[in-house]
Design an enzyme around this catalytic site. Sequence first.
Site, PDB file in Angstrom:
ATOM      1  N   ASP A  37       0.896  -1.185  -0.172  1.00  0.00           N
ATOM      2  CA  ASP A  37      -0.301   0.521  -0.130  1.00  0.00           C
ATOM      3  C   ASP A  37       0.944   1.282   0.117  1.00  0.00           C
ATOM      4  O   ASP A  37       1.727   0.956  -0.091  1.00  0.00           O
ATOM      5  CB  ASP A  37      -0.538  -0.175   1.508  1.00  0.00           C
ATOM      6  CG  ASP A  37      -2.537   0.743   1.383  1.00  0.00           C
ATOM      7  OD1 ASP A  37      -2.993   0.501   0.738  1.00  0.00           O
ATOM      8  OD2 ASP A  37      -2.246   1.873   1.240  1.00  0.00           O
ATOM      9  N   ASP A  63       3.667   2.587  -4.848  1.00  0.00           N
ATOM     10  CA  ASP A  63       3.200   2.913  -5.422  1.00  0.00           C
ATOM     11  C   ASP A  63       2.169   2.128  -6.895  1.00  0.00           C
ATOM     12  O   ASP A  63       3.378   1.674  -7.125  1.00  0.00           O
ATOM     13  CB  ASP A  63       3.299   4.323  -5.777  1.00  0.00           C
ATOM     14  CG  ASP A  63       2.009   5.518  -6.607  1.00  0.00           C
ATOM     15  OD1 ASP A  63       1.366   4.779  -7.126  1.00  0.00           O
ATOM     16  OD2 ASP A  63       1.912   6.275  -7.013  1.00  0.00           O
ATOM     17  N   VAL A  64       0.931   2.068  -7.013  1.00  0.00           N
ATOM     18  CA  VAL A  64       0.978   0.735  -7.785  1.00  0.00           C
ATOM     19  C   VAL A  64       1.197   1.165  -9.203  1.00  0.00           C
ATOM     20  O   VAL A  64       1.209   0.267 -10.401  1.00  0.00           O
ATOM     21  CB  VAL A  64      -0.414   0.119  -7.234  1.00  0.00           C
ATOM     22  CG1 VAL A  64      -0.806  -1.198  -5.819  1.00  0.00           C
ATOM     23  CG2 VAL A  64      -1.406   0.602  -7.567  1.00  0.00           C
ATOM     24  N   ASN A  90      -5.205  -5.264  -6.314  1.00  0.00           N
ATOM     25  CA  ASN A  90      -6.960  -4.234  -5.237  1.00  0.00           C
ATOM     26  C   ASN A  90      -6.853  -3.351  -4.727  1.00  0.00           C
ATOM     27  O   ASN A  90      -8.441  -2.301  -5.278  1.00  0.00           O
ATOM     28  CB  ASN A  90      -7.364  -5.204  -4.050  1.00  0.00           C
ATOM     29  CG  ASN A  90      -7.800  -4.527  -2.886  1.00  0.00           C
ATOM     30  OD1 ASN A  90      -9.480  -4.334  -2.950  1.00  0.00           O
ATOM     31  ND2 ASN A  90      -7.788  -3.663  -1.635  1.00  0.00           N
ATOM     32  N   TYR A 155     -13.770   5.802 -13.911  1.00  0.00           N
ATOM     33  CA  TYR A 155     -13.935   4.563 -12.667  1.00  0.00           C
ATOM     34  C   TYR A 155     -14.732   3.417 -13.836  1.00  0.00           C
ATOM     35  O   TYR A 155     -14.215   2.432 -14.086  1.00  0.00           O
ATOM     36  CB  TYR A 155     -14.970   5.387 -10.944  1.00  0.00           C
ATOM     37  CG  TYR A 155     -15.144   3.859 -10.535  1.00  0.00           C
ATOM     38  CD1 TYR A 155     -14.092   3.701 -10.054  1.00  0.00           C
ATOM     39  CD2 TYR A 155     -15.708   3.082 -10.408  1.00  0.00           C
ATOM     40  CE1 TYR A 155     -13.606   2.588  -8.631  1.00  0.00           C
ATOM     41  CE2 TYR A 155     -15.419   2.272  -9.402  1.00  0.00           C
ATOM     42  CZ  TYR A 155     -14.716   1.675  -8.716  1.00  0.00           C
ATOM     43  OH  TYR A 155     -14.034   0.774  -7.311  1.00  0.00           O
ATOM     44  N   LYS A 159     -12.370   0.306 -14.691  1.00  0.00           N
ATOM     45  CA  LYS A 159     -13.073  -0.885 -14.129  1.00  0.00           C
ATOM     46  C   LYS A 159     -13.095  -2.192 -15.163  1.00  0.00           C
ATOM     47  O   LYS A 159     -13.109  -3.062 -15.273  1.00  0.00           O
ATOM     48  CB  LYS A 159     -13.753  -0.914 -13.153  1.00  0.00           C
ATOM     49  CG  LYS A 159     -13.440  -0.585 -11.943  1.00  0.00           C
ATOM     50  CD  LYS A 159     -12.203  -1.115 -11.312  1.00  0.00           C
ATOM     51  CE  LYS A 159     -12.172  -0.611  -9.952  1.00  0.00           C
ATOM     52  NZ  LYS A 159     -10.940  -1.295  -8.777  1.00  0.00           N
ATOM     53  N   THR A 192     -16.606   0.810   3.267  1.00  0.00           N
ATOM     54  CA  THR A 192     -15.659   0.906   3.784  1.00  0.00           C
ATOM     55  C   THR A 192     -15.280   2.151   3.831  1.00  0.00           C
ATOM     56  O   THR A 192     -15.543   3.085   3.261  1.00  0.00           O
ATOM     57  CB  THR A 192     -14.105   0.626   2.342  1.00  0.00           C
ATOM     58  OG1 THR A 192     -14.608   1.539   0.846  1.00  0.00           O
ATOM     59  CG2 THR A 192     -14.804  -1.054   1.704  1.00  0.00           C
ATOM     60  N   THR A 195     -16.104   4.421   1.309  1.00  0.00           N
ATOM     61  CA  THR A 195     -17.262   4.977   0.495  1.00  0.00           C
ATOM     62  C   THR A 195     -17.911   5.597   1.973  1.00  0.00           C
ATOM     63  O   THR A 195     -19.144   6.428   1.585  1.00  0.00           O
ATOM     64  CB  THR A 195     -18.138   3.939  -0.185  1.00  0.00           C
ATOM     65  OG1 THR A 195     -17.802   2.915   1.470  1.00  0.00           O
ATOM     66  CG2 THR A 195     -17.667   3.663  -1.064  1.00  0.00           C
TER      67      THR A 195
END
Length: 252
Positions: A37, A63-64, A90, A155, A159, A192, A195
């Site tokens: 993360d 950092d992905v 994820n 988004y 996705k 989470t 949200t």
Amino acid sequence: MSRLAGKVALITGAASGIGLATALRFAQEGASVVLADRNEQGLAEAVPQLPAAGLTHLALVMDVTREADWARVIQTIEQRLGRLDVLVNNAGFGRFQSIADTSLAEWRAVLAVNLDSVFLGTRHALPLLAHSGRGAIVNMSSIRGLVAGPNTGAYCAAKAGVHLFTKVTALECAAAGNGVRANSVHPGHVQTPLTAAAYAKPELAAQFLAHTPIGRFGQAAEIAEAVLFLASDASSYMTGAELVVDGGVTAQ
Ligand code: NAD
């Protein structure tokens, strides 16, 4: 509780929400977990929560969206743990914004975290996953990768990209005969930290729940169960598939 016994799993976005719940569930099932993360503090708080008897958990700040970080993380896993069996891509985020209000920089930021990351993670992790012989990739998409909603342009695009990229990964791995399976998970409205602000607004929460047949928000632990299934040998004949966990939202 040994559905992942002996396996090493890398989970991105593991400091919070669905990623953290998945890390907990994986460790309960006997996996050594690499929590990755960009939130260093969150990682430091997450690792002590995991059952650790006989397991080696690592927390790696990354950092992905950065390829150099992926190279470093995979190298560290190889050196410290010697294997990788499961990759859970994820990490992600989105924001409510109309197309008109979205700048190119904002568009690219959402695509980078949600989609570039999946490409980079897949490319860098595949050699180790193939070496496992029973590797599994679980990519976190969304119901927004299947059906559109207003004010979620970047988004949804990201996705939906994750959805089909997962299938391409599955086909290429099957053709290579490397034993790696790839599947995507599509959560609905889940409580989470991501949200929390939106669901705290009564009118917004009511709007989401009005379209959720089961009549409540999902919990991160409920998504983790689906990820666990796809990561484990229980789903050995599944690849290139999508698992929708949305309380019935997309059934309508
Ligand atoms: P969250 O905000 O609780 O957790 C996301 C984690 O990803 C955070 O710890 C954050 O620090 C990390 N992260 C973000 N950008 C990163 C980066 N560039 N590099 C490394 N780490 C980064 O969110 P969540 O709700 O648990 O979401 C997890 C995934 O599930 C996301 O991909 C999200 O799009 C997806 N999802 C969530 C919901 C929902 O309702 N919560 C629904 C569908 C899909």
